[in-house]
Design a protein around this motif. Structure first.
Motif, PDB file in Angstrom:
ATOM      1  N   LYS A  48       0.823  -1.207   0.000  1.00 37.38           N
ATOM      2  CA  LYS A  48       0.000   0.000   0.000  1.00 37.38           C
ATOM      3  C   LYS A  48       0.856   1.256   0.000  1.00 37.38           C
ATOM      4  O   LYS A  48       0.585   2.225  -0.711  1.00 37.38           O
ATOM      5  CB  LYS A  48      -0.918  -0.016   1.222  1.00 37.38           C
ATOM      6  CG  LYS A  48      -1.856   1.166   1.322  1.00 37.38           C
ATOM      7  CD  LYS A  48      -2.741   1.024   2.564  1.00 37.38           C
ATOM      8  CE  LYS A  48      -3.647   2.228   2.726  1.00 37.38           C
ATOM      9  NZ  LYS A  48      -4.476   2.104   3.959  1.00 37.38           N
ATOM     10  N   THR A  49       1.915   1.255   0.822  1.00 39.21           N
ATOM     11  CA  THR A  49       2.783   2.431   0.947  1.00 39.21           C
ATOM     12  C   THR A  49       4.232   1.995   1.006  1.00 39.21           C
ATOM     13  O   THR A  49       4.575   1.059   1.727  1.00 39.21           O
ATOM     14  CB  THR A  49       2.462   3.227   2.227  1.00 39.21           C
ATOM     15  OG1 THR A  49       1.076   3.562   2.250  1.00 39.21           O
ATOM     16  CG2 THR A  49       3.302   4.491   2.306  1.00 39.21           C
ATOM     17  N   LEU A  50       5.078   2.674   0.252  1.00 38.19           N
ATOM     18  CA  LEU A  50       6.520   2.464   0.303  1.00 38.19           C
ATOM     19  C   LEU A  50       7.145   3.842   0.120  1.00 38.19           C
ATOM     20  O   LEU A  50       7.252   4.342  -0.993  1.00 38.19           O
ATOM     21  CB  LEU A  50       6.966   1.496  -0.788  1.00 38.19           C
ATOM     22  CG  LEU A  50       8.436   1.081  -0.817  1.00 38.19           C
ATOM     23  CD1 LEU A  50       8.890   0.569   0.544  1.00 38.19           C
ATOM     24  CD2 LEU A  50       8.667   0.035  -1.883  1.00 38.19           C
ATOM     25  N   ARG A  51       7.499   4.471   1.230  1.00 39.20           N
ATOM     26  CA  ARG A  51       7.902   5.877   1.199  1.00 39.20           C
ATOM     27  C   ARG A  51       9.141   6.114   2.037  1.00 39.20           C
ATOM     28  O   ARG A  51       9.314   5.551   3.105  1.00 39.20           O
ATOM     29  CB  ARG A  51       6.750   6.748   1.717  1.00 39.20           C
ATOM     30  CG  ARG A  51       7.063   8.230   1.819  1.00 39.20           C
ATOM     31  CD  ARG A  51       5.844   9.008   2.276  1.00 39.20           C
ATOM     32  NE  ARG A  51       4.761   8.835   1.319  1.00 39.20           N
ATOM     33  CZ  ARG A  51       3.467   8.826   1.651  1.00 39.20           C
ATOM     34  NH1 ARG A  51       3.105   8.955   2.911  1.00 39.20           N
ATOM     35  NH2 ARG A  51       2.551   8.677   0.718  1.00 39.20           N
ATOM     36  N   VAL A  52      10.008   6.981   1.543  1.00 35.41           N
ATOM     37  CA  VAL A  52      11.176   7.436   2.286  1.00 35.41           C
ATOM     38  C   VAL A  52      11.095   8.950   2.363  1.00 35.41           C
ATOM     39  O   VAL A  52      10.799   9.617   1.372  1.00 35.41           O
ATOM     40  CB  VAL A  52      12.493   6.999   1.596  1.00 35.41           C
ATOM     41  CG1 VAL A  52      13.697   7.587   2.330  1.00 35.41           C
ATOM     42  CG2 VAL A  52      12.591   5.485   1.544  1.00 35.41           C
ATOM     43  N   ASP A  53      11.334   9.496   3.554  1.00 33.22           N
ATOM     44  CA  ASP A  53      11.256  10.942   3.748  1.00 33.22           C
ATOM     45  C   ASP A  53      12.636  11.476   4.131  1.00 33.22           C
ATOM     46  O   ASP A  53      13.325  10.909   4.969  1.00 33.22           O
ATOM     47  CB  ASP A  53      10.247  11.259   4.851  1.00 33.22           C
ATOM     48  CG  ASP A  53      10.171  12.750   5.136  1.00 33.22           C
ATOM     49  OD1 ASP A  53      10.021  13.525   4.187  1.00 33.22           O
ATOM     50  OD2 ASP A  53      10.295  13.126   6.309  1.00 33.22           O
ATOM     51  N   ALA A  54      13.039  12.571   3.492  1.00 34.14           N
ATOM     52  CA  ALA A  54      14.334  13.175   3.780  1.00 34.14           C
ATOM     53  C   ALA A  54      14.177  14.681   3.906  1.00 34.14           C
ATOM     54  O   ALA A  54      13.309  15.282   3.286  1.00 34.14           O
ATOM     55  CB  ALA A  54      15.341  12.848   2.675  1.00 34.14           C
ATOM     56  N   GLY A  55      15.044  15.297   4.707  1.00 35.16           N
ATOM     57  CA  GLY A  55      14.987  16.737   4.877  1.00 35.16           C
ATOM     58  C   GLY A  55      13.889  17.155   5.826  1.00 35.16           C
ATOM     59  O   GLY A  55      13.107  16.345   6.320  1.00 35.16           O
ATOM     60  N   GLY A  56      13.824  18.450   6.130  1.00 40.06           N
ATOM     61  CA  GLY A  56      12.846  18.961   7.088  1.00 40.06           C
ATOM     62  C   GLY A  56      11.480  19.138   6.468  1.00 40.06           C
ATOM     63  O   GLY A  56      11.334  19.326   5.273  1.00 40.06           O
ATOM     64  N   GLY A  57      10.441  19.073   7.307  1.00 43.54           N
ATOM     65  CA  GLY A  57       9.103  19.421   6.879  1.00 43.54           C
ATOM     66  C   GLY A  57       8.260  18.294   6.335  1.00 43.54           C
ATOM     67  O   GLY A  57       7.115  18.510   5.962  1.00 43.54           O
ATOM     68  N   GLY A  58       8.783  17.082   6.280  1.00 41.73           N
ATOM     69  CA  GLY A  58       8.007  15.966   5.761  1.00 41.73           C
ATOM     70  C   GLY A  58       7.285  15.225   6.867  1.00 41.73           C
ATOM     71  O   GLY A  58       7.047  15.755   7.951  1.00 41.73           O
ATOM     72  N   ASP A  59       6.922  13.971   6.600  1.00 45.42           N
ATOM     73  CA  ASP A  59       6.207  13.170   7.590  1.00 45.42           C
ATOM     74  C   ASP A  59       7.076  12.822   8.797  1.00 45.42           C
ATOM     75  O   ASP A  59       6.556  12.560   9.880  1.00 45.42           O
ATOM     76  CB  ASP A  59       5.719  11.867   6.950  1.00 45.42           C
ATOM     77  CG  ASP A  59       4.686  12.110   5.863  1.00 45.42           C
ATOM     78  OD1 ASP A  59       4.040  13.181   5.885  1.00 45.42           O
ATOM     79  OD2 ASP A  59       4.532  11.233   4.993  1.00 45.42           O
ATOM     80  N   TYR A  60       8.354  12.801   8.605  1.00 47.81           N
ATOM     81  CA  TYR A  60       9.281  12.393   9.659  1.00 47.81           C
ATOM     82  C   TYR A  60      10.376  13.446   9.841  1.00 47.81           C
ATOM     83  O   TYR A  60      10.596  14.254   8.942  1.00 47.81           O
ATOM     84  CB  TYR A  60       9.901  11.024   9.298  1.00 47.81           C
ATOM     85  CG  TYR A  60       8.860   9.954   9.108  1.00 47.81           C
ATOM     86  CD1 TYR A  60       8.263   9.358  10.214  1.00 47.81           C
ATOM     87  CD2 TYR A  60       8.449   9.564   7.826  1.00 47.81           C
ATOM     88  CE1 TYR A  60       7.278   8.388  10.035  1.00 47.81           C
ATOM     89  CE2 TYR A  60       7.468   8.594   7.663  1.00 47.81           C
ATOM     90  CZ  TYR A  60       6.888   8.017   8.771  1.00 47.81           C
ATOM     91  OH  TYR A  60       5.915   7.056   8.617  1.00 47.81           O
ATOM     92  N   PRO A  61      11.052  13.484  10.977  1.00 49.84           N
ATOM     93  CA  PRO A  61      10.951  12.532  12.094  1.00 49.84           C
ATOM     94  C   PRO A  61       9.743  12.799  12.988  1.00 49.84           C
ATOM     95  O   PRO A  61       9.234  13.913  13.026  1.00 49.84           O
ATOM     96  CB  PRO A  61      12.250  12.763  12.861  1.00 49.84           C
ATOM     97  CG  PRO A  61      12.562  14.209  12.619  1.00 49.84           C
ATOM     98  CD  PRO A  61      12.099  14.487  11.203  1.00 49.84           C
ATOM     99  N   THR A  62       9.314  11.735  13.689  1.00 51.46           N
ATOM    100  CA  THR A  62       8.264  11.863  14.699  1.00 51.46           C
ATOM    101  C   THR A  62       8.707  11.133  15.955  1.00 51.46           C
ATOM    102  O   THR A  62       9.693  10.391  15.948  1.00 51.46           O
ATOM    103  CB  THR A  62       6.927  11.246  14.224  1.00 51.46           C
ATOM    104  OG1 THR A  62       7.049   9.810  14.242  1.00 51.46           O
ATOM    105  CG2 THR A  62       6.558  11.716  12.824  1.00 51.46           C
ATOM    106  N   ALA A  63       7.944  11.335  17.020  1.00 46.19           N
ATOM    107  CA  ALA A  63       8.243  10.656  18.295  1.00 46.19           C
ATOM    108  C   ALA A  63       7.402   9.393  18.458  1.00 46.19           C
ATOM    109  O   ALA A  63       7.362   8.805  19.539  1.00 46.19           O
ATOM    110  CB  ALA A  63       7.977  11.611  19.457  1.00 46.19           C
ATOM    111  N   ASN A  64       6.752   8.942  17.382  1.00 45.60           N
ATOM    112  CA  ASN A  64       5.847   7.790  17.462  1.00 45.60           C
ATOM    113  C   ASN A  64       6.540   6.501  17.893  1.00 45.60           C
ATOM    114  O   ASN A  64       5.903   5.595  18.425  1.00 45.60           O
ATOM    115  CB  ASN A  64       5.158   7.558  16.126  1.00 45.60           C
ATOM    116  CG  ASN A  64       4.187   8.658  15.765  1.00 45.60           C
ATOM    117  OD1 ASN A  64       3.836   9.483  16.610  1.00 45.60           O
ATOM    118  ND2 ASN A  64       3.759   8.690  14.514  1.00 45.60           N
ATOM    119  N   CYS A  65       7.842   6.399  17.628  1.00 49.31           N
ATOM    120  CA  CYS A  65       8.579   5.175  17.968  1.00 49.31           C
ATOM    121  C   CYS A  65       9.360   5.302  19.270  1.00 49.31           C
ATOM    122  O   CYS A  65      10.080   4.371  19.660  1.00 49.31           O
ATOM    123  CB  CYS A  65       9.529   4.794  16.838  1.00 49.31           C
ATOM    124  SG  CYS A  65       8.728   4.492  15.236  1.00 49.31           S
TER     125      CYS A  65
END
Length: 202
Positions: free
Chosen positions: A183-200
């Motif tokens: 369903k999803t295969l995504r990599v996020d780089a740089g500021g302002g995207g989905d990550y980083p988060t504190a979810n983990c």
């Protein structure tokens, strides 16, 4: 947990492929533009995705453990064109990684030699061959869902990707499947995207 590091490295390789859709965004003048890299889901089968998720899930153990890279690497099916590169990366790291888990959330720490390499065999239109840099210390904060349908890398430290003249950290990734496909295969780089988060975090 070597599986997770390998997934992170595989994600870097996949995200650098000429088939990835790279969205560059962010505010004008930002030091680190945001790369949302959506990898076509047909480049990674559901069986491959489930293999990654299940192998990681099986290695989750409460508390702190050491995981030997070679043991997990033997379980990973790496495309032939990337085998020598992945082996080069593994050889540059210490023999084992430290893994600290609480519930389904884990922090993986790998130490080794800092290195930068071009992803040979991959060429992006206009910008050419991307490069990846690994720091002496790599930290990966990740979690596997209770239903075994998703793997989320909420935060990564120590891995950068250079595309053209832009050098930016890889900050997170998500692999998610449904009953029929990836369903999803995504990599996020740089500021302002989905990550980083504190979810983990735990």
């Amino acid at each position: 947990m070597k599986k997770l590091l390998a997934f992170g490295l595989a994600g870097v390789l996949l995200s650098s492929s000429a088939f990835a859709v790279i969205h560059i965004g962010g505010q004008e003048g930002e030091v680190n533009p945001r790369f949302n890299i959506d990898i076509p889901t047909d480049s990674f089968t559901r069986d491959q995705a489930i293999e990654v998720i299940n192998t990681l899930a099986k290695t989750i153990k409460e508390g702190e453990t050491k995981v030997v890279f070679a043991d997990v690497l033997s379980e990973i099916k790496i495309p032939g064109e990337f085998q020598s590169l992945v082996q080069k990366i593994v050889d540059s790291r210490d023999e084992s990684a430290t893994v600290l888990c609480e519930g389904r959330k884990c922090k993986i720490t790998s130490s080794g030699e800092a290195m930068t390499f071009k992803v040979d065999g991959v060429t992006l239109p206009v910008v050419g061959t991307p490069s990846v840099s690994l720091g002496k210390a790599i930290n990966i904060f990740a979690q596997v869902s209770e239903d075994g349908q998703s793997l989320e890398v909420c935060r990564m430290e120590g891995i950068n990707i250079k595309i053209g003249f832009i050098n930016t950290p890889i900050e997170g990734a998500k692999l998610e499947v449904d009953s029929e496909a990836v369903k999803t295969l995504r990599v996020d780089a740089g500021g302002g995207g989905d990550y980083p988060t504190a979810n983990c975090d735990f």
